[in-house]
Scaffold this motif. Sequence first.
Motif, mmCIF file in Angstrom:
data_model
loop_
_atom_site.group_PDB
_atom_site.id
_atom_site.type_symbol
_atom_site.label_atom_id
_atom_site.label_comp_id
_atom_site.label_asym_id
_atom_site.label_seq_id
_atom_site.Cartn_x
_atom_site.Cartn_y
_atom_site.Cartn_z
ATOM 1 N N ALA A 1 -8.488 -1.670 -4.630
ATOM 2 C CA ALA A 1 -7.407 -1.324 -3.706
ATOM 3 C C ALA A 1 -6.414 -2.465 -3.559
ATOM 4 O O ALA A 1 -5.198 -2.251 -3.583
ATOM 5 N N TRP B 1 -9.073 -9.058 4.838
ATOM 6 C CA TRP B 1 -9.405 -8.946 3.414
ATOM 7 C C TRP B 1 -10.111 -10.184 2.880
ATOM 8 O O TRP B 1 -11.030 -10.094 2.066
ATOM 9 N N THR C 1 -6.003 0.089 4.775
ATOM 10 C CA THR C 1 -5.432 -1.220 5.054
ATOM 11 C C THR C 1 -4.345 -1.136 6.108
ATOM 12 O O THR C 1 -3.578 -0.183 6.143
ATOM 13 N N ARG D 1 -4.308 -2.778 -6.657
ATOM 14 C CA ARG D 1 -3.316 -1.713 -6.760
ATOM 15 C C ARG D 1 -2.165 -1.937 -5.800
ATOM 16 O O ARG D 1 -1.007 -1.776 -6.161
ATOM 17 N N LEU D 2 -2.495 -2.333 -4.586
ATOM 18 C CA LEU D 2 -1.438 -2.532 -3.596
ATOM 19 C C LEU D 2 -0.549 -3.696 -3.989
ATOM 20 O O LEU D 2 0.675 -3.627 -3.887
ATOM 21 N N LEU E 1 -7.706 5.865 -6.392
ATOM 22 C CA LEU E 1 -7.803 4.639 -7.164
ATOM 23 C C LEU E 1 -8.597 4.824 -8.449
ATOM 24 O O LEU E 1 -8.078 4.626 -9.542
ATOM 25 N N LEU F 1 -7.032 4.325 -1.831
ATOM 26 C CA LEU F 1 -6.291 3.347 -1.050
ATOM 27 C C LEU F 1 -5.510 4.109 0.002
ATOM 28 O O LEU F 1 -4.864 5.120 -0.312
ATOM 29 N N ALA G 1 -10.350 2.830 1.267
ATOM 30 C CA ALA G 1 -9.995 1.459 1.619
ATOM 31 C C ALA G 1 -8.723 1.548 2.446
ATOM 32 O O ALA G 1 -7.629 1.673 1.904
#
Lengths: 335, 335
Positions: free
Chosen positions: B240, B125, B18, B243-244, B77, B102, B16
């Motif tokens: 993800a 997103w 970003t 978590r971020l 992750l 991630l 993932a």
Amino acid sequence: MHKAVSQPIGIDLTAAVTALVDGSPAILTVPARDLSFEACALPSGPFAPLRHRTLELGLRGFVEDQTGFRLGYIEQLYTFGDRGRHATAPSSAPHVMSIGYLALTRDDDESDKTDDEAPWSWQNWYRFFPWEDWRSGRPAILDEAIMPALNAWLDSDAGDEPPGRSLSRASRVALAFGDGSDEGGSAWDEERVLERYELIYEAGLAQEASRDGRSAHKGLVEASIGQPMVLDHRRILATAIARLRGKMKYRPVVFELMPQSFTLTGLQSAVEAIAGRRLHKQNFRRLVDKAGLVEPTGSTTQATGGRPAALYRFRYDVVAERPSAGLRFGQPVVR
Amino acid sequence: MHKAVSQPIGIDLTAAVTALVDGSPAILTVPARDLSFEACALPSGPFAPLRHRTLELGLRGFVEDQTGFRLGYIEQLYTFGDRGRHATAPSSAPHVMSIGYLALTRDDDESDKTDDEAPWSWQNWYRFFPWEDWRSGRPAILDEAIMPALNAWLDSDAGDEPPGRSLSRASRVALAFGDGSDEGGSAWDEERVLERYELIYEAGLAQEASRDGRSAHKGLVEASIGQPMVLDHRRILATAIARLRGKMKYRPVVFELMPQSFTLTGLQSAVEAIAGRRLHKQNFRRLVDKAGLVEPTGSTTQATGGRPAALYRFRYDVVAERPSAGLRFGQPVVR
DNA sequence: TCAAAAGTGTTATCCTTACACCCATGT
DNA sequence: ACATGGGTGTAAGGATAACACTTTTGA
């Protein structure tokens, strides 16, 4: 787009099962399986997708088969799959990845111990990580063995730092182990269990490192700090301890380890045992009170000596309301 | 003790990735690979232990091959491996597990876009999770579609609750989506992205659910809330994001997404875009100031309109001192 | 009567939240 | 002049860390 799997891959499910045994945090171990090397191992086994519908079910099965324990709380930790992370069979053999899990149980269930001469045993965490237990002050092994050896390692390897923007080894050591100074630098953070173990491993202070064929750095005798484990199980255990120490602060997981009813001091001892440091009694009690995770049962116990202590139980109903509640204990008491 | 692997197992590494694209958090996608179903996919590929020394290197390779992007920050992750977690090939095929990662990059590097008609694209997103963006207030889709459907699901399935001490579905919904009440119950917690997606999936509101053969619950038309993805990639993306959103608060990871120099308002917008909610300007600035993560470059920009804004840069040196520093922003501004 | 452990009250300090206000530029 | 976004000071409330002290039992 992709189809074939070039080299066979095996998945090992590995459980770090923790309970409190006589007030100490303990890890469930089985005898070493397939190495001449004598060491403890975590219960584990190969994941067979045909047999196990989910990873968790597979794990539960293994632990129950190997030790008879029925697991309660389970949480996936990390998947380790790098080549050369531990000594392994010839390269023709399948590449084995391991998925590490943290699991919590209670030891008070006597019904589990069916066999005599059980093949499993509880081992105190701190046999494997003697530098992690600060409950009676800073562990001597840090100043007597670890820090000198790490500093020697830093000096001798000063030239060949890893490239890139990653942290220097010296910074990593300072961060993981604290640099003594109370201000400016960083203090001991009990959650950095994994970082500390990795440094000790990289510096060749863990027996696993020499076993895995990492040359001990020049000028350092082959050392063994803390009891070693099979394969990379000690790394998995380090990950588990780190996770539990962190999670405890924002989720009510300690209660998975506590008996039905307990005293507040007992709860505090449990938290201290896991965190590896002492806490301030009054503040801990206020914290527990404010969190509202616990209610008095009404009865007391005199088993503790001194004034009888009120017994409490965990309020299971609050989990439905606020599972985010944990015990966000703060600073350690200075001593 | 154990040797053979009964059914072949494949490992898919899935990223993932970003970046902030025009101020929006975006995810790097590639066209759907091997399903008739038309949907986005995350870049991924099989892990080949002979070719890739480590899992991370394998992942970097795939993403670079498929999109040309060089990844910076990477973090594992979760490993998804349950049978039936998504529609799959006949059972003779190998069982595929996926390890989700991630990764963070910057989009400003124009050198990446070599090919025209690139096979990859950035997707906001919130196309996949429209209920997660609260920056302009509570998303309408919650009250218009999601909550009614979830409540219907709760009512119709009231009987067949899962057994055991796990949370009831009603509690899970209340926890994940908040129960409106400002007190007593729980409010919206932007980190519970995965819990919310799982409930939406279980309730049959995600197109993936019907595709995977889960019968939509009785009385509910087949719905599709949020844009679907291939396999379980939307679940990985949810993990993800969660978590971020969490990590940002205690590690300085936002700066991986920021350009070399930026304004404080720009930094705040980035944090808000990720967290999906607005923050209090003055408090955010004090926070950044106190954290000491940032220093003025000396120059200013007038590109923002209004008074020229001072430019700042991330202090890479502090990471060596205190990587624990993040942006622990607190409460959202009430609106 | 003393040791041991349980349990309580109170204060200084810091951090969080929220308020209102001023500054520099383009149009 | 005024709209727009950048930037600041300060006070109220709450949480934290630390202090010292009382209570109830067994030996």
